[in-house]
Design a protein around this motif. Structure first.
Motif, PDB file in Angstrom:
ATOM      1  N   TYR A   1      -8.919  -8.036 -12.874  1.00 35.23           N
ATOM      2  CA  TYR A   1      -7.749  -7.291 -12.386  1.00 35.23           C
ATOM      3  C   TYR A   1      -7.919  -6.984 -10.901  1.00 35.23           C
ATOM      4  O   TYR A   1      -9.033  -7.045 -10.368  1.00 35.23           O
ATOM      5  CB  TYR A   1      -7.554  -5.988 -13.171  1.00 35.23           C
ATOM      6  CG  TYR A   1      -8.720  -5.052 -13.096  1.00 35.23           C
ATOM      7  CD1 TYR A   1      -8.789  -4.086 -12.102  1.00 35.23           C
ATOM      8  CD2 TYR A   1      -9.779  -5.125 -14.008  1.00 35.23           C
ATOM      9  CE1 TYR A   1      -9.862  -3.224 -12.011  1.00 35.23           C
ATOM     10  CE2 TYR A   1     -10.862  -4.266 -13.928  1.00 35.23           C
ATOM     11  CZ  TYR A   1     -10.897  -3.316 -12.926  1.00 35.23           C
ATOM     12  OH  TYR A   1     -11.968  -2.470 -12.833  1.00 35.23           O
TER      13      TYR A   1
ATOM     14  N   HIS B   1       2.316   5.489  -5.642  1.00 34.21           N
ATOM     15  CA  HIS B   1       1.307   6.331  -6.282  1.00 34.21           C
ATOM     16  C   HIS B   1       0.696   5.620  -7.490  1.00 34.21           C
ATOM     17  O   HIS B   1       1.370   4.872  -8.192  1.00 34.21           O
ATOM     18  CB  HIS B   1       1.920   7.671  -6.716  1.00 34.21           C
ATOM     19  CG  HIS B   1       0.947   8.544  -7.437  1.00 34.21           C
ATOM     20  ND1 HIS B   1       1.069   8.875  -8.761  1.00 34.21           N
ATOM     21  CD2 HIS B   1      -0.218   9.114  -7.015  1.00 34.21           C
ATOM     22  CE1 HIS B   1       0.052   9.638  -9.120  1.00 34.21           C
ATOM     23  NE2 HIS B   1      -0.745   9.799  -8.079  1.00 34.21           N
ATOM     24  N   ASP B   2      -0.592   5.879  -7.711  1.00 37.71           N
ATOM     25  CA  ASP B   2      -1.310   5.203  -8.790  1.00 37.71           C
ATOM     26  C   ASP B   2      -1.825   6.216  -9.806  1.00 37.71           C
ATOM     27  O   ASP B   2      -2.807   6.918  -9.559  1.00 37.71           O
ATOM     28  CB  ASP B   2      -2.495   4.442  -8.185  1.00 37.71           C
ATOM     29  CG  ASP B   2      -3.269   3.654  -9.232  1.00 37.71           C
ATOM     30  OD1 ASP B   2      -2.767   3.538 -10.372  1.00 37.71           O
ATOM     31  OD2 ASP B   2      -4.358   3.161  -8.903  1.00 37.71           O
TER      32      ASP B   2
ATOM     33  N   HIS C   1      -5.759  -1.316  -6.991  1.00 36.39           N
ATOM     34  CA  HIS C   1      -4.384  -0.909  -6.672  1.00 36.39           C
ATOM     35  C   HIS C   1      -4.021  -1.282  -5.229  1.00 36.39           C
ATOM     36  O   HIS C   1      -2.935  -1.790  -4.958  1.00 36.39           O
ATOM     37  CB  HIS C   1      -4.246   0.604  -6.880  1.00 36.39           C
ATOM     38  CG  HIS C   1      -2.851   1.116  -6.699  1.00 36.39           C
ATOM     39  ND1 HIS C   1      -1.811   0.747  -7.516  1.00 36.39           N
ATOM     40  CD2 HIS C   1      -2.328   1.970  -5.771  1.00 36.39           C
ATOM     41  CE1 HIS C   1      -0.705   1.357  -7.101  1.00 36.39           C
ATOM     42  NE2 HIS C   1      -0.991   2.095  -6.046  1.00 36.39           N
TER      43      HIS C   1
ATOM     44  N   THR D   1      -3.132  -4.926  -4.918  1.00 32.76           N
ATOM     45  CA  THR D   1      -1.782  -5.174  -5.444  1.00 32.76           C
ATOM     46  C   THR D   1      -0.740  -4.801  -4.391  1.00 32.76           C
ATOM     47  O   THR D   1       0.212  -5.548  -4.147  1.00 32.76           O
ATOM     48  CB  THR D   1      -1.544  -4.325  -6.721  1.00 32.76           C
ATOM     49  OG1 THR D   1      -2.582  -4.631  -7.650  1.00 32.76           O
ATOM     50  CG2 THR D   1      -0.192  -4.598  -7.346  1.00 32.76           C
ATOM     51  N   LEU D   2      -0.938  -3.646  -3.744  1.00 29.03           N
ATOM     52  CA  LEU D   2       0.040  -3.196  -2.744  1.00 29.03           C
ATOM     53  C   LEU D   2       0.080  -4.134  -1.541  1.00 29.03           C
ATOM     54  O   LEU D   2       1.162  -4.457  -1.030  1.00 29.03           O
ATOM     55  CB  LEU D   2      -0.278  -1.766  -2.286  1.00 29.03           C
ATOM     56  CG  LEU D   2      -0.133  -0.670  -3.354  1.00 29.03           C
ATOM     57  CD1 LEU D   2      -0.496   0.698  -2.795  1.00 29.03           C
ATOM     58  CD2 LEU D   2       1.289  -0.650  -3.909  1.00 29.03           C
TER      59      LEU D   2
ATOM     60  N   CYS E   1      -6.009  10.865  -7.251  1.00 23.26           N
ATOM     61  CA  CYS E   1      -5.092  10.399  -6.220  1.00 23.26           C
ATOM     62  C   CYS E   1      -3.791  11.207  -6.248  1.00 23.26           C
ATOM     63  O   CYS E   1      -3.191  11.379  -7.302  1.00 23.26           O
ATOM     64  CB  CYS E   1      -4.802   8.921  -6.449  1.00 23.26           C
ATOM     65  SG  CYS E   1      -3.890   8.176  -5.112  1.00 23.26           S
TER      66      CYS E   1
ATOM     67  N   PHE F   1      -8.623   3.041  -7.707  1.00 25.69           N
ATOM     68  CA  PHE F   1      -8.633   2.161  -8.878  1.00 25.69           C
ATOM     69  C   PHE F   1      -9.048   0.752  -8.454  1.00 25.69           C
ATOM     70  O   PHE F   1      -8.446   0.164  -7.562  1.00 25.69           O
ATOM     71  CB  PHE F   1      -7.236   2.124  -9.523  1.00 25.69           C
ATOM     72  CG  PHE F   1      -7.166   1.212 -10.722  1.00 25.69           C
ATOM     73  CD1 PHE F   1      -7.605   1.643 -11.964  1.00 25.69           C
ATOM     74  CD2 PHE F   1      -6.678  -0.073 -10.602  1.00 25.69           C
ATOM     75  CE1 PHE F   1      -7.556   0.805 -13.064  1.00 25.69           C
ATOM     76  CE2 PHE F   1      -6.619  -0.921 -11.695  1.00 25.69           C
ATOM     77  CZ  PHE F   1      -7.059  -0.481 -12.930  1.00 25.69           C
TER      78      PHE F   1
ATOM     79  N   SER G   1      -5.577   5.328  -3.594  1.00 28.93           N
ATOM     80  CA  SER G   1      -6.105   5.091  -4.947  1.00 28.93           C
ATOM     81  C   SER G   1      -7.442   4.368  -4.891  1.00 28.93           C
ATOM     82  O   SER G   1      -7.621   3.407  -4.153  1.00 28.93           O
ATOM     83  CB  SER G   1      -5.122   4.253  -5.750  1.00 28.93           C
ATOM     84  OG  SER G   1      -5.759   3.746  -6.915  1.00 28.93           O
TER      85      SER G   1
ATOM     86  N   ARG H   1      -3.487   5.677 -12.292  1.00 32.02           N
ATOM     87  CA  ARG H   1      -4.767   5.257 -12.880  1.00 32.02           C
ATOM     88  C   ARG H   1      -5.961   5.894 -12.160  1.00 32.02           C
ATOM     89  O   ARG H   1      -7.075   5.828 -12.659  1.00 32.02           O
ATOM     90  CB  ARG H   1      -4.888   3.730 -12.841  1.00 32.02           C
ATOM     91  CG  ARG H   1      -3.851   3.035 -13.706  1.00 32.02           C
ATOM     92  CD  ARG H   1      -3.818   1.552 -13.434  1.00 32.02           C
ATOM     93  NE  ARG H   1      -3.459   1.263 -12.047  1.00 32.02           N
ATOM     94  CZ  ARG H   1      -3.289   0.044 -11.555  1.00 32.02           C
ATOM     95  NH1 ARG H   1      -3.437  -1.006 -12.346  1.00 32.02           N
ATOM     96  NH2 ARG H   1      -2.971  -0.150 -10.286  1.00 32.02           N
ATOM     97  N   ASP H   2      -5.732   6.465 -10.982  1.00 34.39           N
ATOM     98  CA  ASP H   2      -6.798   7.226 -10.312  1.00 34.39           C
ATOM     99  C   ASP H   2      -6.392   8.684 -10.358  1.00 34.39           C
ATOM    100  O   ASP H   2      -5.493   9.121  -9.643  1.00 34.39           O
ATOM    101  CB  ASP H   2      -6.957   6.747  -8.854  1.00 34.39           C
ATOM    102  CG  ASP H   2      -7.936   7.619  -8.062  1.00 34.39           C
ATOM    103  OD1 ASP H   2      -8.508   8.565  -8.651  1.00 34.39           O
ATOM    104  OD2 ASP H   2      -8.126   7.357  -6.865  1.00 34.39           O
TER     105      ASP H   2
END
Lengths: 89, 436
Positions: free
Chosen positions: B64, B195-196, B67, B70-71, B202, B162, B160, B198-199
């Motif tokens: 994966y 915003h994430d 974050h 991905t951004l 954050c 993550f 983040s 998953r963290d």
């Protein structure tokens, strides 16, 4: 003062292998570093919680996760969708 | 999203990269459309190996993306490679990397700083316009200062984590590195844009700032401790003259004091090694990493994998942290370090209620020669001016402020939590003024 024996014991606790040469060097270095850490004896005050923080928890709901194949992809040894680990006993 | 392939096959004269992607997909639209971006090798990239500068993760391919990755991709950036670093971020020179040291593009006989030395060198050498680094105790700002570029360590909780393979979670942040303050600001905007959840550390507070060079009336604190023992006088002089430039722009300069800084370095090393000892326990060759011998008894199997896979500095820090947390020593080291950390936070809160930002040198010295520093404690001392910002969780930027004997010096500007905007403005005002 920490001795060779102390460092060897810590290495065992941490599952870190250590050679004889390493042991000698690490012990000397640890004593110098720990001597420096003694400066913390002069710190005054009590440990207090942080008022401005709060826990951020999510609901324990099931959500889609990575495919099993991807999760196992980096493991050295797998069997029937499980990861094989060394013997405990 | 329309996709284009960005061919990117530069010559890596400075060993800045561990992995070069060759052809990297990029978007045709977005704020970073087609821009080649380098990513430090402790930030997860799906399908691109992520080694953390360690042998133990030599063949690890994350399933994966972090974050922030991905951004960057969503805004069209091409992830062109993974940059060299001190093993797991533990170092100040990038010499602890299992993939060989990075050379400083300004002077290849010198270290680029660390631990994000590969990211800094890639940017300084012009291989990429911008890169991601991570900063646990100065790992973005130190190499930025040593390579003559700009690097921002954000507030703890602004970006983040993550997908970041951190070694000390309570201290580390991902942040932007580039040749100009404007590019750093631009990259910061992208990596905080969504915003994430998953963290859990954050906060939803995107950075949407455009740098402003008007700093008239801003109050800038200059701590006496930042110019104390161990600070090279030539570095101090360069930084003082940079602070003079800020004064010339209408800022008010106020001397201040951070008494708790006396304990900051020791507290930092107790906390980061303690966290490392627990964090790195998962590298045992079972779920990832080299093949563990499943026929051996587990302690023996793990010991063998970790001895072969971890370098000296990583093993030293795991051992120090294990010791600091062990029965009988926890109170003397870890608890005291937490109190010292709290005192550092309080000092910064107090000073930053009176001034808007704090300025001083990023590093106490000029870049060292490769192989010059071999004693761990003397290496740790070079982090003395950068670790306070990590302990306090505040934002801090390093911006180039001249050279001594041809070697770059960095001006560090620290600010209030979640006030990156003001820190960026001061760095921008200085940069624009000296460029003009």
């Amino acid at each position: 003062m920490v001795s060779d024996k102390d460092v060897e014991h810590i290495a065992q606790l941490a599952d870190i292998g250590i050679t004889k040469d390493d042991l000698r060097e690490f012990t000397v270095q640890f004593n110098a570093i720990l001597d420096y850490f003694d400066i913390l004896d002069g710190v005054t005050g009590e440990e207090q919680g942080e008022d401005s923080l709060c826990n951020v928890l999510r609901e324990d709901d099931g959500t889609p996760s990575l495919p099993q194949e991807d999760v196992l992809g980096n493991a050295g040894s797998t069997e029937d969708g499980f990861i094989r680990a060394p013997r405990v006993m | 999203m329309a996709v284009q392939e960005i061919p990117w096959t530069p010559e890596d004269h400075y060993n800045a990269f561990i992995t070069i992607c060759g052809e990297a997909p990029a978007g045709k639209t977005g704020r970073l459309a087609g821009v080649p971006v380098a990513v430090k090798d402790n930030i997860s990239t799906q399908g691109i190996r992520t080694t953390c500068g360690s042998r133990i993760l030599e063949n690890y391919i994350p399933p994966y993306d972090a974050h922030v990755v991905t951004l960057l991709s969503n805004e069209g950036a091409a992830i062109v490679g993974k940059t060299n670093m001190d093993e797991f971020g533990m170092g100040t020179t990038t010499e602890t990397s299992a993939y060989g040291p990075v050379l400083n593009p300004v002077d290849p006989t010198r270290v680029p700083g660390g631990s994000s030395g590969g990211s800094a060198a890639a940017v300084a050498a012009g291989m990429v316009p911008m890169a991601l680094g991570t900063d646990t105790g100065g790992s973005i700002r130190c190499p930025a200062a040593f390579c003559g570029i700009v690097g921002l360590k954000p507030t703890y909780g602004r970006v983040s984590r993550f997908g970041l393979i951190a070694y000390a979670n309570s201290l580390e942040q991902i942040g932007p590195m580039a040749r100009t303050v404007r590019d750093v600001s631009h990259m910061m905007e992208v990596i905080t844009s969504v915003h994430d959840p998953r963290d859990s550390t954050c906060r939803a507070q995107p950075y949407t700032h455009i740098p402003q060079s008007d700093i008239a009336g801003m109050r800038i604190g200059v701590p006496v401790e930042c110019f104390g023992e161990g600070v090279d006088l030539r570095v101090a002089e360069s930084v003082r003259s940079a602070i003079g430039v800020l004064e010339g722009l209408g800022a008010e300069i106020l001397e201040c004091s951070i008494p708790s800084m006396a304990y900051a370095l020791a507290a930092y090393y107790v906390i980061c090694t303690s966290e490392a000892s627990s964090n790195l326990a998962r590298f045992d060759g079972v779920r990832y990493g080299p093949d563990v011998d499943v026929k051996k008894v587990w302690h023996e199997a793990y010991r063998d994998v970790r001895m072969a896979g971890f370098g000296t500095e990583v093993r030293r820090r795991i051992l120090l942290g294990t010791f600091a947390l062990s029965a009988g020593y926890h109170g003397k080291y870890y608890t005291k370090a937490q109190v010292a950390r709290q005192n550092v936070c309080r000092d910064f809160t107090r000073i930053l209620s009176d001034v808007d930002v704090i300025a001083g040198p990023t590093m106490p010295t000029l870049p060292f020669r490769l192989g010059e520093k071999t004693d761990p404690l003397s290496m740790y001392f070079t982090d003395i001016l950068t670790v306070p910002a990590n302990l306090a969780g505040i934002p801090a930027i390093s911006v180039p402020c001249g050279r001594v004997d041809g070697l770059p010096v960095g001006l560090q500007v620290m600010g209030r939590r979640f006030d990156e905007e003001r820190v960026v403005d001061v760095a921008y005002a200085y940069e624009q003024e000296v460029q003009a």
